[in-house]
Every structure is written in structure tokens, then in C-alpha cells.
Motif scaffolding. Structure first.
Motif, PDB file in Angstrom:
ATOM      1  N   LYS A 231      28.132  78.111  72.182  1.00  0.00           N
ATOM      2  CA  LYS A 231      26.986  77.197  72.100  1.00  0.00           C
ATOM      3  C   LYS A 231      26.139  77.504  70.871  1.00  0.00           C
ATOM      4  CE  LYS A 231      23.293  77.617  74.713  1.00  0.00           C
ATOM      5  NZ  LYS A 231      22.353  77.607  75.849  1.00  0.00           N
ATOM      6  N   GLU A 232      25.852  78.786  70.641  1.00  0.00           N
ATOM      7  CA  GLU A 232      25.076  79.181  69.463  1.00  0.00           C
ATOM      8  C   GLU A 232      25.823  78.843  68.178  1.00  0.00           C
ATOM      9  OE1 GLU A 232      23.696  81.638  72.920  1.00  0.00           O
ATOM     10  OE2 GLU A 232      25.645  81.038  72.106  1.00  0.00           O
ATOM     11  N   ALA A 233      27.154  78.946  68.205  1.00  0.00           N
ATOM     12  CA  ALA A 233      27.955  78.599  67.024  1.00  0.00           C
ATOM     13  C   ALA A 233      27.855  77.108  66.722  1.00  0.00           C
ATOM     14  CB  ALA A 233      29.413  78.998  67.242  1.00  0.00           C
ATOM     15  N   TRP A 234      27.830  76.281  67.754  1.00  0.00           N
ATOM     16  CA  TRP A 234      27.640  74.848  67.563  1.00  0.00           C
ATOM     17  C   TRP A 234      26.285  74.581  66.911  1.00  0.00           C
ATOM     18  CZ3 TRP A 234      29.007  70.308  71.213  1.00  0.00           C
ATOM     19  CH2 TRP A 234      30.387  70.156  71.279  1.00  0.00           C
ATOM     20  N   GLN A 235      25.255  75.237  67.430  1.00  0.00           N
ATOM     21  CA  GLN A 235      23.914  75.017  66.880  1.00  0.00           C
ATOM     22  C   GLN A 235      23.857  75.426  65.415  1.00  0.00           C
ATOM     23  OE1 GLN A 235      22.035  77.344  70.054  1.00  0.00           O
ATOM     24  NE2 GLN A 235      20.832  75.539  70.623  1.00  0.00           N
ATOM     25  N   ARG A 236      24.471  76.564  65.097  1.00  0.00           N
ATOM     26  CA  ARG A 236      24.483  76.996  63.693  1.00  0.00           C
ATOM     27  C   ARG A 236      25.268  76.012  62.819  1.00  0.00           C
ATOM     28  NH1 ARG A 236      27.714  79.573  59.957  1.00  0.00           N
ATOM     29  NH2 ARG A 236      26.530  80.720  58.367  1.00  0.00           N
ATOM     30  N   TYR A 237      26.388  75.519  63.314  1.00  0.00           N
ATOM     31  CA  TYR A 237      27.178  74.549  62.551  1.00  0.00           C
ATOM     32  C   TYR A 237      26.310  73.376  62.102  1.00  0.00           C
ATOM     33  CZ  TYR A 237      30.304  70.535  61.893  1.00  0.00           C
ATOM     34  OH  TYR A 237      30.923  69.413  61.406  1.00  0.00           O
ATOM     35  N   TYR A 238      25.562  72.799  63.030  1.00  0.00           N
ATOM     36  CA  TYR A 238      24.730  71.650  62.671  1.00  0.00           C
ATOM     37  C   TYR A 238      23.552  72.052  61.804  1.00  0.00           C
ATOM     38  CZ  TYR A 238      27.432  68.609  65.724  1.00  0.00           C
ATOM     39  OH  TYR A 238      28.450  67.881  66.280  1.00  0.00           O
TER      40      TYR A 238
END
Length: 394
Positions: A231-238
């Protein structure tokens, strides 16, 4: 005012960094911030501090899942000619080999090198230097992996690309992207919003450079598909995509605002903000739909491509609305959902309709960018707030 001695000041800096880094890796993905020297890093999830100096000026980070090492050093070099000189000197201390170059980034002369070195084994990686807000000091970053692990380069570049040396310029392309894709001059584009044809411009390199960032960060995101911090990786991606792409639209954001907002202000007075937001929402709802051709590609259409009329999906439309509204000072973010395979935009404009409670405790109005509805309207089968992940931008 009490002054810290050098040892106490170093331990204070070390303690603060531990607190910041613990929060970033254990609870949610936020940048590592050094307020004394005025820089930050939004590194991929999972890095851990493996070594440091007692003065709090040098740190070594390792990753438990990916064989990449990051060295962060703050160095005082009052006699250095520029960042490139600082980089050459420090690489020489490690007996590292590689050409160094200098270039302008965030209005400052910075240094860069693709280097190799021998310690216990052979390593290759990238290094960057940039001046910080205290005159005569520089931040030096070295990120590297064993030479027999070539698949780490995108992870390395993403890590270094997350550096920011000026809080006022956080929404600017990363340091390596800026070096690889220097500005080439403006080109005119035209967008039609409602009944108005608006002329604006992008740099000629913006679309290519923005796609590079999207592809780079998508490759890093894929490494976290089965990770506990997905989930944190998704947030960082965006966040990383927004940081690069939104900065490329500043002129377009200004031109669109100037073409639409004054008339709305005269006609609707206090309701001008929501009317402006609705004109943008309606506009993107009419975009052509397009998804990636293969599973190895991101579905995200870069913002320069989307505003130029290329096909787009829900997340790129939502981020485009964010970029244009955030430019005006209207706080806007996006929500993403793995369960719904969808993204929407949210804004803190006070208006009737469905809302989402953001991490700051405030209610944000929800905006659907694919169905032709108004702000505050979402479909019933997307209404479970627990299945939405908020992504706030700088």
C-alpha cells in the motif's frame, strides 16, 4: 538561546533522523527530511539504517529485500568549485571510477556520476551531489548494487530521483530525470474546456521525460506486489509520478485558470471554486479511454500526454485534476483502490455530496472522473470508504 556542542548537535540530528525514518518505514511512506540543511528523500519502502557517524552527518542504508545500498552524506566543502568538484573528491576517496558531470537542477549546479568501485566485491551505481541551504555544504548520495545484479538500476535511479533540495520546488522532475532530459524549448498545444479553446504550452521533451518517470516508478512498484508494504509503495508511486508530471504543467495550469476562473468568479462569486473544479471534472470525463497494451506497462498516461489529448485511464485523469486545482491553492488529492481497480479525485472545496475523511481529519469532496456526474457523486458499488487508499501530494 542554548547552543549545542558539536557532539550533542550530532546526536540530536541522529535521533531526529531515526524518528523520521522509523515513521517512514514502519507506518506510512513519508520523506526523510533534514530540516537543518533543507533537503528530503522519498526513498522506496523498506530501507533501514545500517551504519552512521556520531556527528549525524553520514548514514548508510540497506534494503532487506533488494541488494542496494544508499549512502547519504552531508559534507562541508567551502573551497570546492561546485558540486561536481565535491563529487569527484568523494568518489576518489572510495577509489571509485567513473566520469562526473555538472548540470543545473532546481536552479543550482549539481553533480552526477555513473561509477564503479571495488570493496569486498565489485559494485556499480549512481552518485549525485547538490548544494543545500547552508552555504558551503552539500548533500552527497551514492546508491549502488553488486555489479552482477544489473536489475537494480531502476531501483537505484528511483531512490536518487527522490531527492528534493528546495521545499518551494518539490513538484519538479527528479535530479537524474532532469539530467537525462534537459529542456528543449516550448511547443504550443490547445485544449478545449467547455466552449473555450485555450492555448498553452509544454516543453518539447515533457511527454517523453514524463513517460520515462512513469515507466521507472512502475518497475519499482512491481517489486512490491507481494510485499507487506504494498500500500505504501502504491502511494509512493503516485507521489513520484505527480512530483515529476505536475511540475511540467505549471504553464498549462496558469493558462487554463486565467481563461476560465475570472468569468466564473464574476458569475458565481463565492461558488467560483466548485464551478471551476466542475469544469475540469467534466472536461476529463470526456477524455478517450486507454489502458496499457501489456501487463508490463503502467495504465497511467502521463499528464503531458493526457493534456495533449492522448487516451487516459481513471488515475491519470484524477491526477490531472489534482495538478490543475493544486496549482490554484485548492487542496486536492486522489484515492486509489486495489479492490475496485479504480481511482478518483478528492478536494477540500466545501460543497454538498459524498466525502472522504483524509489522514489530516478533514472531509474532502469525492469526484468521479470516468462517469459523467458532478462532484460529490460516486456509484454505490464504490462507496466503501475502507477500500480507498488516499494519496496526498506536496
Amino acid at each position: 538561546m542554548t547552543r549545542f556542542c558539536k557532539k550533542h548537535k550530532g546526536m540530536q540530528r541522529l535521533f531526529l533522523l531515526f524518528l523520521i525514518f522509523f515513521a517512514a518505514t514502519q507506518s506510512f511512506a513519508e520523506p526523510i527530511t533534514d530540516r537543518d540543511f533543507g533537503f528530503s528523500l522519498d526513498v522506496p519502502e523498506g530501507f533501514e539504517i545500517s551504519d552512521y557517524t556520531q556527528d549525524g552527518m553520514s548514514y548508510v542504508f540497506s534494503h532487506p529485500n533488494i541488494p542496494v545500498t544508499l549512502i547519504m552524506k552531508i559534507t562541508g566543502e567551502p573551497d570546492a568549485q561546485d558540486s561536481r568538484d565535491v563529487l569527484k573528491t568523494n568518489l576518489a576517496k572510495l577509489s571509485a571510477k567513473g566520469d562526473t558531470d555538472s548540470f543545473l537542477w532546481s536552479g543550482k549546479t549539481c553533480g552526477i556520476s555513473n561509477f564503479s568501485m571495488q570493496i569486498d566485491t565489485s559494485y556499480t551505481g549512481w552518485a549525485v551531489t547538490a548544494p543545500v541551504k547552508i552555504t558551503g555544504y552539500y548533500v552527497l548520495l551514492l546508491c549502488y548494487a553488486p555489479s552482477d545484479k544489473p536489475g537494480c538500476e531502476q531501483f537505484i535511479i528511483s531512490t536518487l530521483n527522490s531527492l528534493c533540495i528546495n521545499d518551494d520546488l518539490k513538484n519538479t522532475p527528479g535530479i537524474i530525470t532532469s539530467y537525462a532530459f534537459p529542456a528543449e524549448g516550448r511547443k504550443t498545444i490547445s485544449v478545449k474546456i467547455g466552449d473555450k479553446q485555450i492555448k498553452t504550452s509544454l516543453d518539447k521533451i515533457d511527454e517523453e521525460a514524463a513517460k520515462f518517470t512513469v515507466d521507472l516508478e512502475y518497475a519499482v512498484l512491481n517489486l512490491y506486489a507481494n510485499h507487506k508494504m504494498w500500500k505504501e509503495a502504491w502511494q509512493r508511486y503516485y507521489r513520484m509520478v505527480y512530483r515529476d508530471n505536475a511540475g511540467r504543467l505549471e504553464q498549462a495550469a496558469a493558462d487554463i485558470y486565467n481563461a476560465l476562473y475570472p468569468d466564473l468568479k464574476m458569475k458565481y462569486h463565492q461558488d467560483a471554486d466548485i464551478k471551476y473544479a466542475q469544469s475540469l471534472l467534466t472536461w476529463v470525463q470526456g477524455f478517450g479511454y486507454q489502458r496499457a497494451g501489456t501487463k508490463n506497462e503502467s495504465d497511467f498516461t502521463s499528464l503531458p500526454a493526457a493534456i495533449s489529448g492522448k487516451g487516459s485511464d481513471c488515475d491519470s485523469r484524477s491526477m490531472l485534476v489534482c495538478a490543475l486545482l493544486n496549482y490554484t491553492g485548492i487542496d486536492t488529492a486522489i484515492l486509489i483502490s486495489r479492490e475496485y481497480s479504480h481511482a478518483i479525485t478528492v478536494t477540500d472545496i466545501p460543497a454538498p455530496g459524498q466525502t472522504f475523511t483524509m489522514e489530516n481529519g478533514r472531509e474532502y469532496l469525492m469526484g468521479e472522473t470516468t462517469a459523467k456526474v458532478t462532484w460529490g457523486m460516486i456509484s454505490q458499488d464504490h462507496a466503501d470508504r475502507t477500500k480507498w487508499i488516499p494519496v496526498a501530494f506536496y
